[in-house]
Design a protein around this motif. Structure first.
Motif, PDB file in Angstrom:
ATOM      1  N   ILE A 196       0.865  -1.179   0.000  1.00 28.18           N
ATOM      2  CA  ILE A 196       0.000   0.000   0.000  1.00 28.18           C
ATOM      3  C   ILE A 196       0.903   1.230   0.000  1.00 28.18           C
ATOM      4  CG2 ILE A 196      -1.799   1.288   1.229  1.00 28.18           C
ATOM      5  CD1 ILE A 196      -1.228  -2.430   1.903  1.00 28.18           C
ATOM      6  N   TYR A 197       0.802   2.006  -1.070  1.00 32.56           N
ATOM      7  CA  TYR A 197       1.605   3.225  -1.194  1.00 32.56           C
ATOM      8  C   TYR A 197       0.708   4.420  -0.923  1.00 32.56           C
ATOM      9  CZ  TYR A 197       4.231   7.075  -3.281  1.00 32.56           C
ATOM     10  OH  TYR A 197       4.871   8.271  -3.502  1.00 32.56           O
TER      11      TYR A 197
ATOM     12  N   ALA B 253       0.423  -5.710  -9.486  1.00 31.07           N
ATOM     13  CA  ALA B 253      -0.717  -5.166 -10.225  1.00 31.07           C
ATOM     14  C   ALA B 253      -1.558  -4.322  -9.271  1.00 31.07           C
ATOM     15  CB  ALA B 253      -1.567  -6.283 -10.813  1.00 31.07           C
ATOM     16  N   ALA B 254      -2.159  -3.250  -9.791  1.00 30.37           N
ATOM     17  CA  ALA B 254      -3.001  -2.385  -8.973  1.00 30.37           C
ATOM     18  C   ALA B 254      -4.348  -3.043  -8.706  1.00 30.37           C
ATOM     19  CB  ALA B 254      -3.199  -1.047  -9.668  1.00 30.37           C
ATOM     20  N   VAL B 255      -4.829  -2.874  -7.483  1.00 34.32           N
ATOM     21  CA  VAL B 255      -6.164  -3.344  -7.104  1.00 34.32           C
ATOM     22  C   VAL B 255      -7.098  -2.142  -7.151  1.00 34.32           C
ATOM     23  CG1 VAL B 255      -7.564  -4.397  -5.293  1.00 34.32           C
ATOM     24  CG2 VAL B 255      -5.161  -5.088  -5.590  1.00 34.32           C
TER      25      VAL B 255
ATOM     26  N   ASP C  17       2.067  10.915  -6.623  1.00 35.69           N
ATOM     27  CA  ASP C  17       0.957   9.990  -6.411  1.00 35.69           C
ATOM     28  C   ASP C  17       0.807   8.992  -7.556  1.00 35.69           C
ATOM     29  OD1 ASP C  17       0.599  11.369  -4.055  1.00 35.69           O
ATOM     30  OD2 ASP C  17      -1.080  12.565  -4.778  1.00 35.69           O
ATOM     31  N   ASP C  18      -0.175   9.185  -8.406  1.00 35.58           N
ATOM     32  CA  ASP C  18      -0.452   8.176  -9.441  1.00 35.58           C
ATOM     33  C   ASP C  18       0.696   8.030 -10.427  1.00 35.58           C
ATOM     34  OD1 ASP C  18      -1.805  10.813  -9.767  1.00 35.58           O
ATOM     35  OD2 ASP C  18      -2.007  10.159 -11.831  1.00 35.58           O
ATOM     36  N   GLU C  19       1.408   9.123 -10.747  1.00 31.56           N
ATOM     37  CA  GLU C  19       2.546   8.984 -11.665  1.00 31.56           C
ATOM     38  C   GLU C  19       3.649   8.136 -11.032  1.00 31.56           C
ATOM     39  OE1 GLU C  19       3.834  12.850 -12.878  1.00 31.56           O
ATOM     40  OE2 GLU C  19       1.876  13.397 -13.718  1.00 31.56           O
ATOM     41  N   GLN C  20       3.834   8.285  -9.742  1.00 35.73           N
ATOM     42  CA  GLN C  20       4.831   7.482  -9.038  1.00 35.73           C
ATOM     43  C   GLN C  20       4.444   6.001  -9.070  1.00 35.73           C
ATOM     44  OE1 GLN C  20       8.042   7.387  -8.138  1.00 35.73           O
ATOM     45  NE2 GLN C  20       7.899   8.993  -6.566  1.00 35.73           N
ATOM     46  N   VAL C  21       3.164   5.731  -8.862  1.00 40.27           N
ATOM     47  CA  VAL C  21       2.692   4.340  -8.863  1.00 40.27           C
ATOM     48  C   VAL C  21       2.789   3.728 -10.253  1.00 40.27           C
ATOM     49  CG1 VAL C  21       0.669   2.869  -8.534  1.00 40.27           C
ATOM     50  CG2 VAL C  21       1.198   4.646  -6.862  1.00 40.27           C
ATOM     51  N   ARG C  22       2.434   4.482 -11.265  1.00 45.70           N
ATOM     52  CA  ARG C  22       2.488   3.932 -12.623  1.00 45.70           C
ATOM     53  C   ARG C  22       3.933   3.641 -13.032  1.00 45.70           C
ATOM     54  NH1 ARG C  22      -2.656   4.164 -14.082  1.00 45.70           N
ATOM     55  NH2 ARG C  22      -3.935   5.916 -13.371  1.00 45.70           N
ATOM     56  N   ARG C  23       4.852   4.474 -12.599  1.00 45.48           N
ATOM     57  CA  ARG C  23       6.264   4.203 -12.862  1.00 45.48           C
ATOM     58  C   ARG C  23       6.678   2.915 -12.175  1.00 45.48           C
ATOM     59  NH1 ARG C  23      10.444   2.678 -10.071  1.00 45.48           N
ATOM     60  NH2 ARG C  23       9.370   3.723  -8.363  1.00 45.48           N
ATOM     61  N   PHE C  24       6.243   2.730 -10.932  1.00 48.32           N
ATOM     62  CA  PHE C  24       6.567   1.517 -10.193  1.00 48.32           C
ATOM     63  C   PHE C  24       6.015   0.282 -10.903  1.00 48.32           C
ATOM     64  CE2 PHE C  24       5.209  -1.754  -7.209  1.00 48.32           C
ATOM     65  CZ  PHE C  24       6.399  -2.043  -6.544  1.00 48.32           C
ATOM     66  N   LEU C  25       4.771   0.348 -11.350  1.00 43.81           N
ATOM     67  CA  LEU C  25       4.162  -0.806 -12.017  1.00 43.81           C
ATOM     68  C   LEU C  25       4.853  -1.113 -13.344  1.00 43.81           C
ATOM     69  CD1 LEU C  25       0.381  -0.097 -11.303  1.00 43.81           C
ATOM     70  CD2 LEU C  25       1.841  -1.825 -10.233  1.00 43.81           C
TER      71      LEU C  25
ATOM     72  N   THR D 166     -11.680  15.513   4.341  1.00 40.39           N
ATOM     73  CA  THR D 166     -10.449  15.030   4.965  1.00 40.39           C
ATOM     74  C   THR D 166      -9.283  15.888   4.490  1.00 40.39           C
ATOM     75  OG1 THR D 166      -9.852  13.544   3.158  1.00 40.39           O
ATOM     76  CG2 THR D 166     -11.380  12.684   4.812  1.00 40.39           C
ATOM     77  N   ASP D 167      -8.102  15.634   5.030  1.00 38.17           N
ATOM     78  CA  ASP D 167      -6.909  16.199   4.422  1.00 38.17           C
ATOM     79  C   ASP D 167      -6.738  15.565   3.037  1.00 38.17           C
ATOM     80  OD1 ASP D 167      -6.362  17.786   6.583  1.00 38.17           O
ATOM     81  OD2 ASP D 167      -4.745  16.544   7.384  1.00 38.17           O
ATOM     82  N   GLY D 168      -5.843  16.115   2.240  1.00 42.69           N
ATOM     83  CA  GLY D 168      -5.581  15.539   0.934  1.00 42.69           C
ATOM     84  C   GLY D 168      -4.682  14.323   1.056  1.00 42.69           C
ATOM     85  N   PHE D 169      -5.179  13.175   0.669  1.00 42.26           N
ATOM     86  CA  PHE D 169      -4.420  11.927   0.749  1.00 42.26           C
ATOM     87  C   PHE D 169      -4.528  11.163  -0.566  1.00 42.26           C
ATOM     88  CE2 PHE D 169      -4.935  12.460   5.367  1.00 42.26           C
ATOM     89  CZ  PHE D 169      -3.666  12.127   5.807  1.00 42.26           C
ATOM     90  N   PHE D 170      -3.511  10.338  -0.794  1.00 41.35           N
ATOM     91  CA  PHE D 170      -3.516   9.428  -1.935  1.00 41.35           C
ATOM     92  C   PHE D 170      -3.140   8.049  -1.429  1.00 41.35           C
ATOM     93  CE2 PHE D 170      -1.114   6.991  -5.038  1.00 41.35           C
ATOM     94  CZ  PHE D 170      -1.938   7.024  -6.156  1.00 41.35           C
ATOM     95  N   ALA D 171      -3.770   7.019  -1.978  1.00 37.97           N
ATOM     96  CA  ALA D 171      -3.399   5.646  -1.622  1.00 37.97           C
ATOM     97  C   ALA D 171      -3.637   4.717  -2.804  1.00 37.97           C
ATOM     98  CB  ALA D 171      -4.187   5.153  -0.410  1.00 37.97           C
ATOM     99  N   ALA D 172      -2.684   3.827  -3.008  1.00 40.34           N
ATOM    100  CA  ALA D 172      -2.797   2.796  -4.042  1.00 40.34           C
ATOM    101  C   ALA D 172      -2.525   1.442  -3.407  1.00 40.34           C
ATOM    102  CB  ALA D 172      -1.796   3.053  -5.163  1.00 40.34           C
ATOM    103  N   VAL D 173      -3.376   0.476  -3.702  1.00 41.14           N
ATOM    104  CA  VAL D 173      -3.195  -0.892  -3.221  1.00 41.14           C
ATOM    105  C   VAL D 173      -2.630  -1.708  -4.381  1.00 41.14           C
ATOM    106  CG1 VAL D 173      -4.281  -2.927  -2.233  1.00 41.14           C
ATOM    107  CG2 VAL D 173      -5.076  -0.650  -1.582  1.00 41.14           C
ATOM    108  N   LEU D 174      -1.442  -2.273  -4.191  1.00 42.56           N
ATOM    109  CA  LEU D 174      -0.753  -3.021  -5.236  1.00 42.56           C
ATOM    110  C   LEU D 174      -0.512  -4.445  -4.736  1.00 42.56           C
ATOM    111  CD1 LEU D 174       1.904  -0.236  -5.924  1.00 42.56           C
ATOM    112  CD2 LEU D 174      -0.346  -0.513  -7.006  1.00 42.56           C
ATOM    113  N   GLN D 175      -0.920  -5.416  -5.505  1.00 36.08           N
ATOM    114  CA  GLN D 175      -0.787  -6.813  -5.083  1.00 36.08           C
ATOM    115  C   GLN D 175       0.294  -7.512  -5.876  1.00 36.08           C
ATOM    116  OE1 GLN D 175      -4.438  -9.093  -5.062  1.00 36.08           O
ATOM    117  NE2 GLN D 175      -3.622 -10.432  -3.470  1.00 36.08           N
ATOM    118  N   ARG D 176       1.134  -8.253  -5.138  1.00 36.50           N
ATOM    119  CA  ARG D 176       2.179  -9.036  -5.797  1.00 36.50           C
ATOM    120  C   ARG D 176       1.577 -10.337  -6.316  1.00 36.50           C
ATOM    121  NH1 ARG D 176       8.309  -9.610  -3.446  1.00 36.50           N
ATOM    122  NH2 ARG D 176       9.268  -9.989  -5.480  1.00 36.50           N
ATOM    123  N   ARG D 177       1.888 -10.635  -7.538  1.00 35.48           N
ATOM    124  CA  ARG D 177       1.306 -11.839  -8.125  1.00 35.48           C
ATOM    125  C   ARG D 177       1.792 -13.082  -7.375  1.00 35.48           C
ATOM    126  NH1 ARG D 177      -0.803  -9.596 -12.713  1.00 35.48           N
ATOM    127  NH2 ARG D 177       0.362  -7.852 -13.616  1.00 35.48           N
ATOM    128  N   PRO D 178       0.920 -14.081  -7.195  1.00 37.49           N
ATOM    129  CA  PRO D 178       1.308 -15.316  -6.469  1.00 37.49           C
ATOM    130  C   PRO D 178       2.433 -16.043  -7.182  1.00 37.49           C
ATOM    131  CG  PRO D 178      -1.092 -15.153  -6.696  1.00 37.49           C
ATOM    132  CD  PRO D 178      -0.506 -14.076  -7.576  1.00 37.49           C
TER     133      PRO D 178
END
Length: 435
Positions: free
Chosen positions: A364-365, A390-392, A375-383, A423-435
């Protein structure tokens, strides 16, 4: 203290803030009041409120002072705020700058000339540039525009408003209903937060830290958005969890509650003082399934525990643009260079923390930023770089965490903001590692 003495003290606090531009304002204020223990709690609050009012409007006040040819000082900033934001007029300013006992000395002829030019001008002047009008730094404007589009004016207004006081109920010790009743018995009224099942929102600013409910670990201060990040982690009893960049362990505490104190949590950080604070909070909350670890250069802790955690939460260091309501000085202290350095640091942290996730586990990032680059650009680079993750989708992650109602937002990631979610401004991405 008299009203004029409070204004003089607020000016002194503004000067202290100006002399330490890279330090967080709350740290400077703590030192300021610690050196003036004779100032009572009510006066401290009034002084801080006045100073923070100036800090919140600093960009606009600087614009006005520049347009009348004045360099900003604590005295001129306070006088300008009284004129432009409070509507005090010259009479009100001169009544505050009397030179009497404990009051600020009278305005000089030059200061009076500058302030008089401001009298009658609107705070939000039509000739202001977009960044000043919206009260955001120029370097952040492209990212904010990319994030909010046509909704930018409303988003910017939300980021400069006042923030509510949110509490997270410690389910290891009580229920939300019981905690609310305990607080009400001490004169503090609350209401359930709209999204978090553990949250209580205090109706008005009250001394929560002095209540028995807080001292006994029934509640913790935590913005609802931060609670939702811990909720999305979906940490369950018996799991092995890592809270990377744990800080003072707010999310560690929340996850320990969802785990029912069963399983193990490792709270990791690079700061000794933050981990020391975390240890105290864990003890007060009755958490006994968590341990802290200091991450140091050359430390092999992460390498030795590769692919062994069910959940890894990365609450990454960021610009904090989502918390400008609570930390208005951050919009003055943070620079474009800071943003660039933080994006690089986030990338390294995310890559390293990902190695801890077991196959089938979740990463969870999260940030308290509203800028796409963090936020999302950082996650897309990671993926792009990690094909085994993979993103959930947010709706799925929300449901898997046991929530039946609609998720706060649409799309793949959770993106919260004051004007749209309260709320305050927050970002969260749930990323699952493939089995």
């Amino acid at each position: 203290m008299t009203p004029t003495a409070r204004i003089a003290a607020a000016i002194a606090l503004l000067d202290a803030l100006e002399s330490a531009p890279r330090r967080p304002a709350d740290a400077v204020a703590n030192d300021f009041f610690r050196a003036r223990r004779f100032i009572g709690s009510g006066d401290r609050r009034a002084i801080a409120d006045r100073a923070w009012g100036v800090v919140r409007e600093r960009a606009r006040l600087d614009w006005h002072l520049d347009h009348v040819g004045a360099a900003p000082s604590g005295r001129l900033l306070m006088a300008a705020h009284m004129i432009l934001a409070e509507g005090a007029g010259m009479t009100g300013v001169e009544a505050a700058f009397t030179g009497g006992q404990y009051a600020e000395r009278p305005l000089s002829a030059e200061e009076r000339r500058f302030v008089a030019k401001l009298d009658g001008r609107p705070l939000h002047h039509p000739r202001m540039d977009e960044a000043t009008r919206l009260n955001v730094p120029e370097w952040a404007l492209p990212g904010l525009r990319a994030r909010f589009g046509e909704g930018l004016p409303a988003a910017a207004a939300g980021l400069e408003g006042s923030a509510p006081l949110d509490l997270r109920v410690n389910l290891l010790r009580t229920t939300r209903e019981t905690a609310a009743a305990a607080l009400a018995a001490e004169g503090i009224e609350t209401a359930p937060t709209p999204f978090s099942p553990w949250g209580l929102r205090v109706a008005e600013r009250r001394p929560v830290l002095a209540t028995r409910a807080f001292e006994e670990g029934l509640v913790e201060i935590q913005d609802e958005g931060s609670q939702l990040i811990a909720l999305l982690a979906d940490a369950r009893p018996g799991m092995k969890v890592a809270d990377y960049c744990a800080g003072a362990a707010g999310k560690t505490l929340a996850m320990a509650a969802t785990m029912g104190n069963r399983g193990r949590i490792a709270a990791l950080d690079v700061s000794v003082p933050r981990l020391a604070g975390a240890t105290k909070r864990l003890k007060r909350a009755g958490v006994d399934n968590a341990e802290t670890h200091l991450l140091e250069a050359g430390d092999r802790w992460v390498k030795r525990r590769a692919a062994s955690f069910d959940r890894v939460l990365v609450d990454a260091p960021c610009t904090g643009t989502g918390t400008w309501r609570r930390n208005p000085d951050a919009r003055l202290r943070t620079t474009e260079r800071d943003l660039e350095e933080l994006i690089t640091k986030q990338r390294a942290i995310l890559d390293r923390a990902a190695s801890l996730v077991r196959p089938g586990g979740k990463l969870i990032y999260a940030t308290c930023s509203v800028l796409p680059g963090e936020d999302d650009e950082q996650v897309r680079r990671f993926l792009d770089d990690h094909g085994d993750f993979a993103a959930v989708d947010l709706a799925q992650a929300w449901s898997e965490a046991g929530m039946s109602g609609p998720a706060p937002g649409e799309g793949t990631f959770m993106a919260l903001a004051p004007h749209s979610h309260g709320t305050d401004g927050f970002f969260a991405a749930v990323l699952q590692r493939r089995p």
